[in-house]
Design a protein around this motif. Structure first.
Motif, PDB file in Angstrom:
ATOM      1  N   HIS A 296     -38.406  -7.599  20.314  1.00 54.18           N
ATOM      2  CA  HIS A 296     -38.771  -7.132  18.990  1.00 54.18           C
ATOM      3  C   HIS A 296     -37.553  -6.461  18.357  1.00 54.18           C
ATOM      4  N   ILE A 297     -37.482  -6.564  17.041  1.00 48.47           N
ATOM      5  CA  ILE A 297     -36.366  -5.956  16.310  1.00 48.47           C
ATOM      6  C   ILE A 297     -36.679  -4.480  16.104  1.00 48.47           C
ATOM      7  N   ASN A 298     -35.732  -3.613  16.454  1.00 51.70           N
ATOM      8  CA  ASN A 298     -35.962  -2.168  16.392  1.00 51.70           C
ATOM      9  C   ASN A 298     -35.782  -1.589  14.993  1.00 51.70           C
ATOM     10  N   TYR A 299     -34.989  -2.294  14.164  1.00 52.76           N
ATOM     11  CA  TYR A 299     -34.637  -1.800  12.823  1.00 52.76           C
ATOM     12  C   TYR A 299     -34.038  -0.395  12.885  1.00 52.76           C
ATOM     13  N   ASN A 300     -33.162  -0.233  13.862  1.00 57.21           N
ATOM     14  CA  ASN A 300     -32.343   0.976  13.955  1.00 57.21           C
ATOM     15  C   ASN A 300     -30.969   0.544  14.456  1.00 57.21           C
ATOM     16  N   ALA A 301     -30.117   1.471  14.693  1.00 51.66           N
ATOM     17  CA  ALA A 301     -28.760   1.124  15.120  1.00 51.66           C
ATOM     18  C   ALA A 301     -28.486   1.568  16.552  1.00 51.66           C
ATOM     19  N   ASN A 302     -29.538   1.738  17.342  1.00 54.32           N
ATOM     20  CA  ASN A 302     -29.373   2.306  18.682  1.00 54.32           C
ATOM     21  C   ASN A 302     -28.573   1.419  19.626  1.00 54.32           C
ATOM     22  N   ASN A 303     -28.481   0.137  19.323  1.00 51.68           N
ATOM     23  CA  ASN A 303     -27.759  -0.781  20.199  1.00 51.68           C
ATOM     24  C   ASN A 303     -26.327  -1.019  19.733  1.00 51.68           C
ATOM     25  N   SER A 304     -26.171  -1.408  18.473  1.00 57.43           N
ATOM     26  CA  SER A 304     -24.838  -1.790  17.987  1.00 57.43           C
ATOM     27  C   SER A 304     -23.993  -0.603  17.532  1.00 57.43           C
ATOM     28  N   LEU A 305     -24.620   0.484  17.115  1.00 58.35           N
ATOM     29  CA  LEU A 305     -23.869   1.645  16.620  1.00 58.35           C
ATOM     30  C   LEU A 305     -24.026   2.837  17.559  1.00 58.35           C
ATOM     31  N   PHE A 340     -25.701 -10.346  27.892  1.00 59.08           N
ATOM     32  CA  PHE A 340     -26.523 -11.156  26.990  1.00 59.08           C
ATOM     33  C   PHE A 340     -25.756 -11.645  25.756  1.00 59.08           C
ATOM     34  N   THR A 341     -24.485 -11.860  25.897  1.00 53.14           N
ATOM     35  CA  THR A 341     -23.584 -12.332  24.844  1.00 53.14           C
ATOM     36  C   THR A 341     -23.373 -11.271  23.758  1.00 53.14           C
ATOM     37  N   ILE A 342     -22.487 -11.555  22.855  1.00 51.10           N
ATOM     38  CA  ILE A 342     -22.170 -10.639  21.757  1.00 51.10           C
ATOM     39  C   ILE A 342     -23.364 -10.398  20.845  1.00 51.10           C
ATOM     40  N   TYR A 343     -24.308 -11.329  20.820  1.00 53.54           N
ATOM     41  CA  TYR A 343     -25.387 -11.292  19.829  1.00 53.54           C
ATOM     42  C   TYR A 343     -26.471 -10.266  20.143  1.00 53.54           C
ATOM     43  N   SER A 344     -26.636  -9.926  21.419  1.00 57.19           N
ATOM     44  CA  SER A 344     -27.772  -9.117  21.852  1.00 57.19           C
ATOM     45  C   SER A 344     -27.961  -7.812  21.076  1.00 57.19           C
ATOM     46  N   PRO A 345     -26.970  -6.915  21.004  1.00 54.65           N
ATOM     47  CA  PRO A 345     -27.227  -5.630  20.325  1.00 54.65           C
ATOM     48  C   PRO A 345     -27.548  -5.784  18.845  1.00 54.65           C
ATOM     49  N   TYR A 346     -26.954  -6.764  18.192  1.00 50.08           N
ATOM     50  CA  TYR A 346     -27.179  -6.957  16.760  1.00 50.08           C
ATOM     51  C   TYR A 346     -28.548  -7.569  16.491  1.00 50.08           C
ATOM     52  N   LEU A 347     -28.961  -8.493  17.363  1.00 50.33           N
ATOM     53  CA  LEU A 347     -30.306  -9.068  17.228  1.00 50.33           C
ATOM     54  C   LEU A 347     -31.368  -8.003  17.415  1.00 50.33           C
ATOM     55  N   ARG A 348     -31.182  -7.131  18.393  1.00 44.50           N
ATOM     56  CA  ARG A 348     -32.172  -6.106  18.679  1.00 44.50           C
ATOM     57  C   ARG A 348     -32.250  -5.060  17.562  1.00 44.50           C
ATOM     58  N   ASP A 349     -31.150  -4.795  16.913  1.00 49.86           N
ATOM     59  CA  ASP A 349     -31.145  -3.773  15.869  1.00 49.86           C
ATOM     60  C   ASP A 349     -31.752  -4.259  14.559  1.00 49.86           C
ATOM     61  N   PHE A 350     -31.240  -5.367  14.037  1.00 50.13           N
ATOM     62  CA  PHE A 350     -31.693  -5.820  12.715  1.00 50.13           C
ATOM     63  C   PHE A 350     -31.896  -7.327  12.605  1.00 50.13           C
ATOM     64  N   GLY A 351     -31.847  -8.041  13.718  1.00 52.75           N
ATOM     65  CA  GLY A 351     -32.139  -9.463  13.683  1.00 52.75           C
ATOM     66  C   GLY A 351     -30.909 -10.346  13.532  1.00 52.75           C
ATOM     67  N   LYS A 352     -31.170 -11.648  13.452  1.00 52.65           N
ATOM     68  CA  LYS A 352     -30.093 -12.636  13.495  1.00 52.65           C
ATOM     69  C   LYS A 352     -29.190 -12.602  12.268  1.00 52.65           C
ATOM     70  N   TYR A 353     -29.738 -12.262  11.098  1.00 54.74           N
ATOM     71  CA  TYR A 353     -28.885 -12.235   9.900  1.00 54.74           C
ATOM     72  C   TYR A 353     -27.860 -11.104   9.990  1.00 54.74           C
ATOM     73  N   TYR A 354     -28.262 -10.007  10.586  1.00 50.36           N
ATOM     74  CA  TYR A 354     -27.336  -8.901  10.825  1.00 50.36           C
ATOM     75  C   TYR A 354     -26.250  -9.330  11.806  1.00 50.36           C
ATOM     76  N   ALA A 355     -26.647 -10.069  12.859  1.00 48.01           N
ATOM     77  CA  ALA A 355     -25.679 -10.562  13.843  1.00 48.01           C
ATOM     78  C   ALA A 355     -24.663 -11.483  13.178  1.00 48.01           C
ATOM     79  N   TRP A 356     -25.141 -12.398  12.355  1.00 49.13           N
ATOM     80  CA  TRP A 356     -24.226 -13.336  11.680  1.00 49.13           C
ATOM     81  C   TRP A 356     -23.329 -12.615  10.672  1.00 49.13           C
TER      82      TRP A 356
END
Length: 438
Positions: A296-305, A340-356
């Protein structure tokens, strides 16, 4: 029938990545070290290896869905787009400058040998203290094997060897500066500086028990060699990569990962090869596992930031924040992996569009430093371009951009500190010379 369908999906995305790599290679004027070209090559290579290993070393590896492959492909497109935008900006600026007869300043500022010697002395003198601190951690682990005990304390415990830990990134910077100067002037003194700093960096990396740190050493050589060494060639780099893989396996055996140094060479070949294959491709399946297991997307920055959240906690600027630990729990795909690759923290925080979006930013930043380094070949941009090769090449493995933000701050501090002191010493020497002339 389902297995054949999965094979077609994987081959289809390998073809798409191949096409994108060739397109990037042509658009970027066949510069293999251009970040856009290199990023697409890394992902193409890992996808091909993933396909091969599924039918050889890792024949039980779970298949990956089309949606996950699509994340990888669009991410590579996004990185390429960021690099393309930066390149267009650079080309536009060059056209404007050429209209006013602009002549770029590519003069090379001299680097103080005294300052380099002092920095190298700090690295060498600090090494015994670093080893002693590491030995104390090993004793605290109560594990018989030295490197297994040390790694357990460093990775899974809350162990901290204090301020002396900053000697590791400092040793990388000192090695890179000496290598830069060696490529400019291949004197005996510069050669001795490079060899000493290289051996020191390798020793620090051994005692930090992380094999990826050896990759930093290799990529610093590759980046600076590309910029400054007239004998740079893809063939030579390929041989270096082969040697690195061999050392990677041997160091893994030393750490008790993928073999045992008490066993014979024959007994170590299979587990070492399997462990290396898991290291190279399992992160792709790790992301697939994340997406399909209570994701699930957390909609926070706890992973990437994570870094910025911890700074906020330190100054009481944030509350109830729970930044994710850098070390993940193992999952099984069915082989164990905790990356889990570079994408994991960004996907968890705000989803795939944030990752891209973040991949687009990274592509832009990488290309900025690449263009600056190629145009000026000065110390600052050459070092930053070379250091940034590390998170780029490791993007298939984990996010080493924002997740290691504190490490990049340390690198920046040491690089800028060296440049500032060197500039001060150069100005002082110039004033002294002018005074003598008067």
């Amino acid at each position: 029938m389902q297995g054949f369908h999965n094979i077609l999906i994987e081959l289809g995305f390998i073809f798409l990545h191949s096409f994108l790599f060739i397109a990037n290679y042509q658009v970027m004027k066949k510069k293999i070290m251009h970040p856009v070209v290199l990023f697409s090559l890394v992902w193409l290579t890992v996808l091909v290896l993933h396909f091969i290993f599924r039918f050889t070393l890792l024949d039980e590896l779970f298949p990956i869905s089309a949606s996950t492959f699509l994340i990888f492909f669009i991410g590579t497109l996004a990185f390429s787009f960021g690099g393309f935008i930066q390149t267009v900006i650079v080309q536009k600026n060059e056209m404007m400058k050429s209209r006013v007869n602009y002549i770029p300043d590519i003069s090379q500022q001299s680097i103080s040998s005294t300052l380099r010697f002092i920095c190298l002395a700090i690295v060498v003198i600090g090494l015994p203290f670093y080893i002693i601190a590491s030995y104390r951690l090993f004793l605290a682990s109560n594990i018989e094997d030295f490197f297994v005990g040390l790694r357990t304390e460093l990775v899974y415990g809350d162990a901290d060897i204090g301020l002396i830990k900053y000697l590791l990134p400092f040793s990388f910077v000192v090695y890179a500066i000496n290598l830069y100067e060696f490529f400019k002037a291949k004197t005996l003194v510069n050669k001795l500086f490079v060899i000493t700093s290289l051996l020191a960096s390798i020793t620090y990396s051994i005692f930090v028990t992380g094999r990826t740190y050896f990759l930093i050493i290799l990529l610093l050589y590759v980046g600076l060699s590309f910029l400054l060494n007239k004998k740079f060639s893809a063939q030579k780099i390929s041989r270096l990569i082969a040697v690195f893989l061999l050392l990677f396996i041997l160091v893994g055996i030393l750490y008790g990962k993928g073999g045992d140094y008490e066993n014979s060479l024959k007994e170590n070949i299979k587990p070492a090869a399997e462990t290396t294959a898991i290291y190279l491709v399992s992160a792709l399946n790790g992301l697939e596992w994340e997406k399909t297991h209570q994701f699930h997307i957390n909609y926070n920055a706890n992973n990437s930031l994570r870094f910025f959240i911890k700074i906020g906690e330190l100054f009481n600027l944030t509350s109830n924040a729970q930044p994710k630990d850098l070390i993940n729990s193992f999952v099984f795909v069915p082989y164990p992996t905790n990356v889990f690759t570079i994408y994991s923290p960004y996907l968890r925080d705000f989803g795939k569009y944030y990752a891209w979006f973040m991949l687009t930013i990274f592509g832009f930043v990488h290309t900025f430093f690449f263009n600056k380094a190629v145009a000026t070949k000065n110390l600052r941009y050459s070092l930053y371009f070379s250091f940034l090769l590390f998170p780029l090449v490791m993007s298939f493995f984990a996010d080493l951009y924002l997740s290691l933000f504190s490490f990049w701050i340390q690198i920046t501090f040491f690089v800028e500190g060296f440049i500032f002191i060197n500039k001060f010493l150069s100005s002082k020497n110039d004033r002294h010379s002018n005074h003598k002339l008067e």
